[in-house]
Design a protein around this motif. Structure first.
Motif, PDB file in Angstrom:
ATOM      1  N   LEU A 167       0.835  -1.202   0.000  1.00 41.95           N
ATOM      2  CA  LEU A 167       0.000   0.000   0.000  1.00 41.95           C
ATOM      3  C   LEU A 167       0.873   1.255   0.000  1.00 41.95           C
ATOM      4  N   THR A 168       0.511   2.206  -0.875  1.00 45.02           N
ATOM      5  CA  THR A 168       1.132   3.526  -0.828  1.00 45.02           C
ATOM      6  C   THR A 168       0.219   4.445  -0.022  1.00 45.02           C
ATOM      7  N   ASP A 169       0.600   5.708   0.089  1.00 47.75           N
ATOM      8  CA  ASP A 169      -0.224   6.660   0.827  1.00 47.75           C
ATOM      9  C   ASP A 169      -1.464   7.072   0.042  1.00 47.75           C
ATOM     10  N   ASN A 170      -1.497   6.742  -1.248  1.00 49.40           N
ATOM     11  CA  ASN A 170      -2.639   7.143  -2.096  1.00 49.40           C
ATOM     12  C   ASN A 170      -2.933   8.630  -1.950  1.00 49.40           C
ATOM     13  N   SER A 171      -1.868   9.419  -1.869  1.00 46.66           N
ATOM     14  CA  SER A 171      -2.014  10.849  -1.662  1.00 46.66           C
ATOM     15  C   SER A 171      -0.838  11.571  -2.312  1.00 46.66           C
TER      16      SER A 171
ATOM     17  N   ARG B 245       0.096   4.669   4.241  1.00 52.10           N
ATOM     18  CA  ARG B 245       0.468   3.326   3.771  1.00 52.10           C
ATOM     19  C   ARG B 245       0.479   2.323   4.915  1.00 52.10           C
TER      20      ARG B 245
END
Length: 322
Positions: A179-183, A190
């Motif tokens: 998972l990345t920070d999706n930001s 993450r």
């Protein structure tokens, strides 16, 4: 011994105030303010002059009695029942603070999958490793690996059930994708699975983690659809995202005291009609605090280990394998 209902009726009979309708509540509310001021004045003398509060015992007894009378008058003006108010207040306070020894309060909490077959129950203790890596895009990501699960209903790994669907987990295997920070900005989201593991440990509830472990309760069609289905997973994921935003103005939820009424209302709204809605407020506070504390430790150390204990209702962070 007089009941609140009887007291309210008797207080109304001794009133010289017009108690019909909300406008009539103004005078007794002023009485509440004045009575509270009188008690505060005694406390001011205690702080300033060191007076003996025992000397004011009778005075305080009378003032508290007046406050009770005014409370009854306000309740009557608004058409409320003092007995009902007292009962509801006790329920509310017991919801917010555990009654009796903490160990006893924890033992009395429900285990939602206790009646399910072993292959559908959550392990009572897990150890999950979090490791940080850099993706080809250059973005940082966190990967989860399940290191231990007790009891382990799948010693040989996942099995294939009806229609070829996978059930179970493999100790030593990954939990989901990196998972990345999706930001656009780095904010450690993450590592937000720590929030889910906080829910899992303390509430014994996490549709998201249950889905990653492939432990849907197929033997109970209602639980399978309503508690372990997509809607419950989306509700928990949405709750984690909203809480991460609220954490900015709540000291990162690093203490249970920082999880205030606003936060609890959000959690209760997200979990409405789910099995977890029956759990008390004090447990939600503990779950949120422990999840965010673990998330902070993971971010500061670029990984680590989380020990999940569903029996102790506790999530703990470790720099080295516990």
């Amino acid at each position: 011994m007089i009941e609140f209902k009887e007291y309210q009726q008797a207080a109304q009979q001794t009133s010289r105030l017009a108690l019909g309708g909300p406008q009539a509540a103004i005078a007794p509310m002023l009485g509440l303010a004045a009575g509270t001021g009188s008690i505060l004045n005694v406390y001011r003398k205690y702080l300033r002059d060191g007076v003996d509060l025992a000397a004011y015992r009778e005075f305080l007894r009378e003032e508290l009695g007046d406050l009770l009378w005014y409370v009854a008058a306000v309740a009557t003006a608004f058409g409320l029942d003092l007995q009902d108010i007292a009962t509801a207040n006790l329920h509310r306070t017991r919801d917010r603070y555990p009654v009796g020894p903490p160990e006893q309060a924890l033992m009395e909490l429900p285990v939602f999958d206790a009646a399910c077959p072993p292959q559908e129950r959550l392990p009572r203790r897990l150890v999950v490793a979090f490791a940080e890596e850099t993706l080809g895009s250059g973005r940082r990501a966190a990967r989860q690996i399940l290191l231990a699960a007790e009891p382990n209903a799948f010693p040989d790994g996942p099995v294939h059930g009806e229609a070829g669907k996978v059930a179970g987990y493999r100790v030593g295997g990954p939990l989901g994708d990196p998972l990345t920070d999706n930001s656009r900005r780095s904010d450690a989201y993450r590592y937000h699975d720590a929030i889910h593991l906080g829910f899992l440990a303390v509430l014994n509830w996490s549709p998201t983690t249950r889905a990653l472990l492939h432990l849907k309760r197929k033997s109970d069609p209602m639980a399978d659809e309503c508690e372990d289905g997509a809607r419950a997973v989306f509700a928990e994921e949405g709750l984690a995202a909203v809480l991460s935003r609220l954490a900015v103005r709540h000291a990162g939820f690093q203490s249970e005291a920082s999880v205030d009424g606003e936060v609890i209302e959000v959690a209760r709204a997200a979990s409405m009609d789910l099995e977890v809605q029956s759990l008390p407020v004090w447990l939600w506070r503990r779950a949120i605090q422990q999840g965010f504390q673990a998330m902070r430790h993971l971010a500061e150390n670029e990984g680590g280990y989380l020990a999940v204990d569903l029996d102790a209702r506790e999530l703990t962070y470790h720099k080295v394998l516990p």
